[in-house]
Structures are given as C-alpha cells and as structure tokens.
Write a protein that holds these residues in place. Structure first.
Motif, PDB file in Angstrom:
ATOM      1  N   LEU A   8     -22.362  -0.340   3.764  1.00 55.91           N
ATOM      2  CA  LEU A   8     -23.799  -0.539   3.970  1.00 55.91           C
ATOM      3  C   LEU A   8     -24.137  -2.019   3.845  1.00 55.91           C
ATOM      4  O   LEU A   8     -24.931  -2.556   4.639  1.00 55.91           O
ATOM      5  N   LEU A   9     -23.535  -2.694   2.883  1.00 51.84           N
ATOM      6  CA  LEU A   9     -23.764  -4.128   2.720  1.00 51.84           C
ATOM      7  C   LEU A   9     -23.293  -4.891   3.953  1.00 51.84           C
ATOM      8  O   LEU A   9     -23.991  -5.774   4.460  1.00 51.84           O
ATOM      9  N   LEU A  10     -22.121  -4.541   4.457  1.00 55.40           N
ATOM     10  CA  LEU A  10     -21.582  -5.225   5.632  1.00 55.40           C
ATOM     11  C   LEU A  10     -22.431  -4.972   6.874  1.00 55.40           C
ATOM     12  O   LEU A  10     -22.478  -5.806   7.781  1.00 55.40           O
ATOM     13  N   ALA A  11     -23.116  -3.836   6.913  1.00 60.75           N
ATOM     14  CA  ALA A  11     -23.981  -3.514   8.048  1.00 60.75           C
ATOM     15  C   ALA A  11     -25.277  -4.320   8.041  1.00 60.75           C
ATOM     16  O   ALA A  11     -26.029  -4.300   9.015  1.00 60.75           O
ATOM     17  N   SER A  12     -25.531  -5.049   6.958  1.00 64.93           N
ATOM     18  CA  SER A  12     -26.770  -5.813   6.847  1.00 64.93           C
ATOM     19  C   SER A  12     -26.665  -7.206   7.438  1.00 64.93           C
ATOM     20  O   SER A  12     -27.621  -7.979   7.363  1.00 64.93           O
ATOM     21  N   HIS A  13     -25.485  -7.541   8.029  1.00 61.05           N
ATOM     22  CA  HIS A  13     -25.245  -8.905   8.518  1.00 61.05           C
ATOM     23  C   HIS A  13     -25.339  -9.880   7.336  1.00 61.05           C
ATOM     24  O   HIS A  13     -26.211 -10.751   7.300  1.00 61.05           O
ATOM     25  N   PRO A  14     -24.455  -9.714   6.342  1.00 65.99           N
ATOM     26  CA  PRO A  14     -24.580 -10.473   5.090  1.00 65.99           C
ATOM     27  C   PRO A  14     -24.522 -11.989   5.266  1.00 65.99           C
ATOM     28  O   PRO A  14     -25.174 -12.719   4.514  1.00 65.99           O
ATOM     29  N   GLY A  15     -23.758 -12.466   6.259  1.00 65.39           N
ATOM     30  CA  GLY A  15     -23.667 -13.906   6.465  1.00 65.39           C
ATOM     31  C   GLY A  15     -25.006 -14.539   6.811  1.00 65.39           C
ATOM     32  O   GLY A  15     -25.532 -15.381   6.056  1.00 65.39           O
ATOM     33  N   PRO A  16     -25.622 -14.149   7.943  1.00 68.55           N
ATOM     34  CA  PRO A  16     -26.941 -14.688   8.296  1.00 68.55           C
ATOM     35  C   PRO A  16     -27.998 -14.392   7.237  1.00 68.55           C
ATOM     36  O   PRO A  16     -28.872 -15.223   6.975  1.00 68.55           O
ATOM     37  N   THR A  17     -27.921 -13.213   6.617  1.00 67.80           N
ATOM     38  CA  THR A  17     -28.891 -12.859   5.576  1.00 67.80           C
ATOM     39  C   THR A  17     -28.822 -13.844   4.416  1.00 67.80           C
ATOM     40  O   THR A  17     -29.854 -14.339   3.930  1.00 67.80           O
ATOM     41  N   ALA A  18     -27.611 -14.158   3.992  1.00 64.88           N
ATOM     42  CA  ALA A  18     -27.435 -15.101   2.883  1.00 64.88           C
ATOM     43  C   ALA A  18     -27.888 -16.499   3.271  1.00 64.88           C
ATOM     44  O   ALA A  18     -28.540 -17.195   2.488  1.00 64.88           O
ATOM     45  N   VAL A  19     -27.556 -16.910   4.498  1.00 70.05           N
ATOM     46  CA  VAL A  19     -27.901 -18.265   4.941  1.00 70.05           C
ATOM     47  C   VAL A  19     -29.414 -18.467   4.960  1.00 70.05           C
ATOM     48  O   VAL A  19     -29.937 -19.468   4.442  1.00 70.05           O
ATOM     49  N   VAL A  20     -30.140 -17.522   5.552  1.00 69.32           N
ATOM     50  CA  VAL A  20     -31.598 -17.652   5.644  1.00 69.32           C
ATOM     51  C   VAL A  20     -32.226 -17.629   4.246  1.00 69.32           C
ATOM     52  O   VAL A  20     -33.174 -18.374   3.965  1.00 69.32           O
ATOM     53  N   THR A  21     -31.684 -16.794   3.363  1.00 69.51           N
ATOM     54  CA  THR A  21     -32.204 -16.740   1.994  1.00 69.51           C
ATOM     55  C   THR A  21     -31.981 -18.062   1.274  1.00 69.51           C
ATOM     56  O   THR A  21     -32.882 -18.571   0.584  1.00 69.51           O
ATOM     57  N   GLY A  48     -36.356  -9.058   3.534  1.00 71.21           N
ATOM     58  CA  GLY A  48     -36.736  -9.120   4.944  1.00 71.21           C
ATOM     59  C   GLY A  48     -35.526  -9.250   5.854  1.00 71.21           C
ATOM     60  O   GLY A  48     -35.448  -8.590   6.898  1.00 71.21           O
ATOM     61  N   GLN A  49     -34.577 -10.087   5.454  1.00 71.69           N
ATOM     62  CA  GLN A  49     -33.371 -10.260   6.256  1.00 71.69           C
ATOM     63  C   GLN A  49     -32.495  -9.018   6.241  1.00 71.69           C
ATOM     64  O   GLN A  49     -31.875  -8.666   7.244  1.00 71.69           O
ATOM     65  N   LEU A  50     -32.427  -8.343   5.089  1.00 69.24           N
ATOM     66  CA  LEU A  50     -31.685  -7.084   5.028  1.00 69.24           C
ATOM     67  C   LEU A  50     -32.289  -6.070   5.995  1.00 69.24           C
ATOM     68  O   LEU A  50     -31.561  -5.349   6.701  1.00 69.24           O
ATOM     69  N   SER A  51     -33.610  -6.011   6.041  1.00 68.67           N
ATOM     70  CA  SER A  51     -34.291  -5.093   6.949  1.00 68.67           C
ATOM     71  C   SER A  51     -33.914  -5.378   8.402  1.00 68.67           C
ATOM     72  O   SER A  51     -33.598  -4.461   9.173  1.00 68.67           O
ATOM     73  N   ILE A  52     -33.933  -6.654   8.775  1.00 67.87           N
ATOM     74  CA  ILE A  52     -33.606  -7.031  10.154  1.00 67.87           C
ATOM     75  C   ILE A  52     -32.142  -6.731  10.456  1.00 67.87           C
ATOM     76  O   ILE A  52     -31.799  -6.198  11.519  1.00 67.87           O
ATOM     77  N   GLY A  53     -31.258  -7.045   9.520  1.00 70.13           N
ATOM     78  CA  GLY A  53     -29.835  -6.802   9.733  1.00 70.13           C
ATOM     79  C   GLY A  53     -29.514  -5.328   9.869  1.00 70.13           C
ATOM     80  O   GLY A  53     -28.769  -4.918  10.774  1.00 70.13           O
ATOM     81  N   TRP A  54     -30.058  -4.507   8.974  1.00 69.00           N
ATOM     82  CA  TRP A  54     -29.791  -3.073   9.059  1.00 69.00           C
ATOM     83  C   TRP A  54     -30.395  -2.473  10.326  1.00 69.00           C
ATOM     84  O   TRP A  54     -29.782  -1.591  10.950  1.00 69.00           O
ATOM     85  N   SER A  55     -31.577  -2.928  10.716  1.00 73.11           N
ATOM     86  CA  SER A  55     -32.167  -2.375  11.945  1.00 73.11           C
ATOM     87  C   SER A  55     -31.314  -2.736  13.152  1.00 73.11           C
ATOM     88  O   SER A  55     -31.190  -1.943  14.099  1.00 73.11           O
ATOM     89  N   ASN A  56     -30.690  -3.903  13.118  1.00 70.29           N
ATOM     90  CA  ASN A  56     -29.823  -4.299  14.226  1.00 70.29           C
ATOM     91  C   ASN A  56     -28.625  -3.365  14.342  1.00 70.29           C
ATOM     92  O   ASN A  56     -28.297  -2.884  15.439  1.00 70.29           O
ATOM     93  N   ASP A  57     -27.953  -3.095  13.222  1.00 68.59           N
ATOM     94  CA  ASP A  57     -26.779  -2.227  13.275  1.00 68.59           C
ATOM     95  C   ASP A  57     -27.151  -0.794  13.615  1.00 68.59           C
ATOM     96  O   ASP A  57     -26.394  -0.091  14.300  1.00 68.59           O
ATOM     97  N   TRP A  58     -28.308  -0.349  13.155  1.00 70.41           N
ATOM     98  CA  TRP A  58     -28.769   1.004  13.492  1.00 70.41           C
ATOM     99  C   TRP A  58     -29.065   1.110  14.986  1.00 70.41           C
ATOM    100  O   TRP A  58     -28.584   2.023  15.664  1.00 70.41           O
ATOM    101  N   LEU A  59     -29.841   0.194  15.518  1.00 68.55           N
ATOM    102  CA  LEU A  59     -30.260   0.268  16.917  1.00 68.55           C
ATOM    103  C   LEU A  59     -29.128  -0.030  17.891  1.00 68.55           C
ATOM    104  O   LEU A  59     -29.152   0.450  19.030  1.00 68.55           O
ATOM    105  N   ASP A  60     -28.143  -0.789  17.459  1.00 68.42           N
ATOM    106  CA  ASP A  60     -27.042  -1.170  18.349  1.00 68.42           C
ATOM    107  C   ASP A  60     -25.798  -0.309  18.170  1.00 68.42           C
ATOM    108  O   ASP A  60     -24.762  -0.590  18.777  1.00 68.42           O
ATOM    109  N   ALA A  61     -25.868   0.718  17.338  1.00 66.51           N
ATOM    110  CA  ALA A  61     -24.666   1.491  16.999  1.00 66.51           C
ATOM    111  C   ALA A  61     -23.966   2.054  18.236  1.00 66.51           C
ATOM    112  O   ALA A  61     -22.739   1.933  18.377  1.00 66.51           O
ATOM    113  N   ALA A  62     -24.719   2.652  19.156  1.00 65.94           N
ATOM    114  CA  ALA A  62     -24.095   3.236  20.349  1.00 65.94           C
ATOM    115  C   ALA A  62     -23.437   2.162  21.207  1.00 65.94           C
ATOM    116  O   ALA A  62     -22.315   2.326  21.713  1.00 65.94           O
TER     117      ALA A  62
END
Length: 278
Positions: A8-21, A48-62
């Motif tokens: 779940l953490l990896l699905a949040s795009h941890p790199g960009p999330t950490a950088v923006v924070t 906020g970044q976690l929200s964006i990252g998780w929504s990306n992995d959810w919406l792009d899963a297929a």
C-alpha cells in the motif's frame, strides 16, 4: 511479494510524495514557521500527496496491468484495489482537515492543488493540457506555505510563475520514462505529442526561466548562495540541452532535470520571506 502495508505504501508513489513534502517543509523553514505549525504543514502536504498517489494507482490499475508494470502493486494484485481507492479518499479528507488548521487561504490553495492532481489522474493526462494540473498544483505549493503562516501572505507573482514552470518540468520528468507504455494504452498527453526530444527541451526551457526568476525576483536580497545556485542550475540546463541535441534522451537527462529542479527549490527556501508579496 511484499506485505500488504508495504505494498500500500509503494502504491502511494512514495518518491514524489516524499519530495513534495520535503519541499513544503523547506519552504516552511525558510518562512520561519514555528515547529508545531511546521509539523501541521508537513502532515497536510504528505496526506495530500498520498491521496494523489493512491488515486493514480487505483485509476491506472487496468492500464498498468496491460503493460505489465512491475512497479505497480495495485496492478500486480499485491494490495486490493478497494483498499487503494479507500485510502485515497481517506487521505484526501484528512489532508483538507489538517490544512484547515493553517487557515482558510492555505486550505483553499491546497484544495485546488490536490484537485489538480486528481484531475490529471481522472483523465487530463490523456490530453494536450496534461501539463496544466502540474503547473497549477506546483505553482500553488509556495502559496500553501505563505498563506499558512500565522500572518498569511500571498506569494509574489514571480514565485507562482517559478512554481508553475517547475511543475511543467516535473510533468515531463514523470512521463518521459513511460512514453512507450503510455502509447500502448492510449495515453496522449503533451509530452507524448511532442516526443521525447522536444519534451526534454521544454523541461529544460522551463527550468532555465524558473532559475532566473528565483535568483532575480523583485525584492530578493543579493546572496552569494543564490548566485551559486544560478550558475549550477543554468549549467545543468546547458548540459542537458547539449545532450538532447547530440543523442537520444538517456537516464542522464532525467538526472540533470532533477538536479536543476532541486537547486531551484533550495533557492526558493533560501529566499525566505522574500517570496511573499507583502
């Protein structure tokens, strides 16, 4: 297979999330935030970044499954898609709730910035306007910090412009490695339409202008470190442009773009209260 929490953490795009924070924290430090308020700013941006990252992995899963993306836990089935989706919405609500402690101005700015990220994930990434959410969201990041002060202030226009330019460069940097996979799944954002070389030149052009703005904005004090940053940033731009014109884009291109962006962000934080319009 990683554990579900790790996936779940990896699905949040941890790199960009950490950088923006970290960027937000740097701006807060430069603006003189007291420790407690700085923690609130950091938590708000992180959520906020976690929200964006998780929504990306959810919406792009297929789409990610179609191209066998090995770096996408949701697409691999390592974490339930419903959990990723639910986490995105919980993080969204929490991020806005936390930002409210920074004031109405910061809350509005952050809400618009997060909306930009979600709009990109929901479909703007496939249009010629794919750069717009990045320009808006990155442009507003300094505003969240300046409006979240105990004495709120709007950032100077040149700061908003520099942030927007950094956002466009970040968009190109984010997309370039995935151009081929995106093409297979019908993604046609601006970088896809321009091609790798033209997109790289666009990124470096944005970074060059942002670097000049950050070192010559009205009201900025003359500081040796800003001049050093200007030299480093422009040197990275020149090296990147030469590389692009001589050969096809390589990993070094990405490193040069990131180097210039990091230098620009550091200079913004160093500018402190000079980034406000008041």
């Amino acid at each position: 297979m990683a554990s579900k929490p790790i996936s779940l953490l990896l699905a949040s795009h941890p790199g960009p999330t950490a950088v923006v924070t970290v960027v937000a924290v740097g701006l807060g430090v430069g603006l003189g935030y007291p420790p407690g308020r700085l923690v609130v700013l950091a938590l708000a941006i992180l959520l906020g970044q976690l929200s964006i990252g998780w929504s990306n992995d959810w919406l792009d899963a297929a789409r990610d499954r179609e191209v066998a993306r090995a770096d996408k836990p949701a697409a691999r089935g390592d974490v339930p898609l419903g959990l990723v989706r639910g986490s995105a919405f919980v993080a969204l609500v929490l991020s806005l709730a936390v930002t409210a402690f920074l004031g109405v101005g910061a809350l509005i700015a952050h809400a618009v910035a997060i909306a930009g990220g979600w709009a990109y994930n929901l479909g703007l990434k496939s249009t010629a306007a794919s750069f717009v959410p990045f320009a808006v969201s990155f442009g507003l990041l300094p505003a969240i910090a300046t409006l979240g002060q105990e004495q709120p202030a709007w950032p100077a226009p040149w700061v908003l412009a520099a942030g927007a330019l950094l956002g466009v460069a970040a968009h190109v940097t984010n997309v370039l490695p995935d151009l081929a996979d995106d093409a297979r799944t019908g993604i046609r954002g601006l970088p896809h339409r321009l091609g790798a070389r033209a997109s790289g030149l666009l990124a470096f052009g944005c970074l060059a202008v942002a670097t000049v703005l950050i070192t010559s904005g009205p009201g900025l004090p003359v500081r040796p470190l800003l001049l050093v940053g200007l030299v480093i940033g422009l040197a990275a731009v020149v090296a990147g442009v030469v590389l692009l014109l001589r050969r096809s884009p390589t990993r070094l291109l990405m490193q040069l773009i990131m180097t210039c962006a990091v230098v620009d962000v550091a200079m913004l934080a160093l500018a402190g209260q000079s980034i406000t319009s008041g």
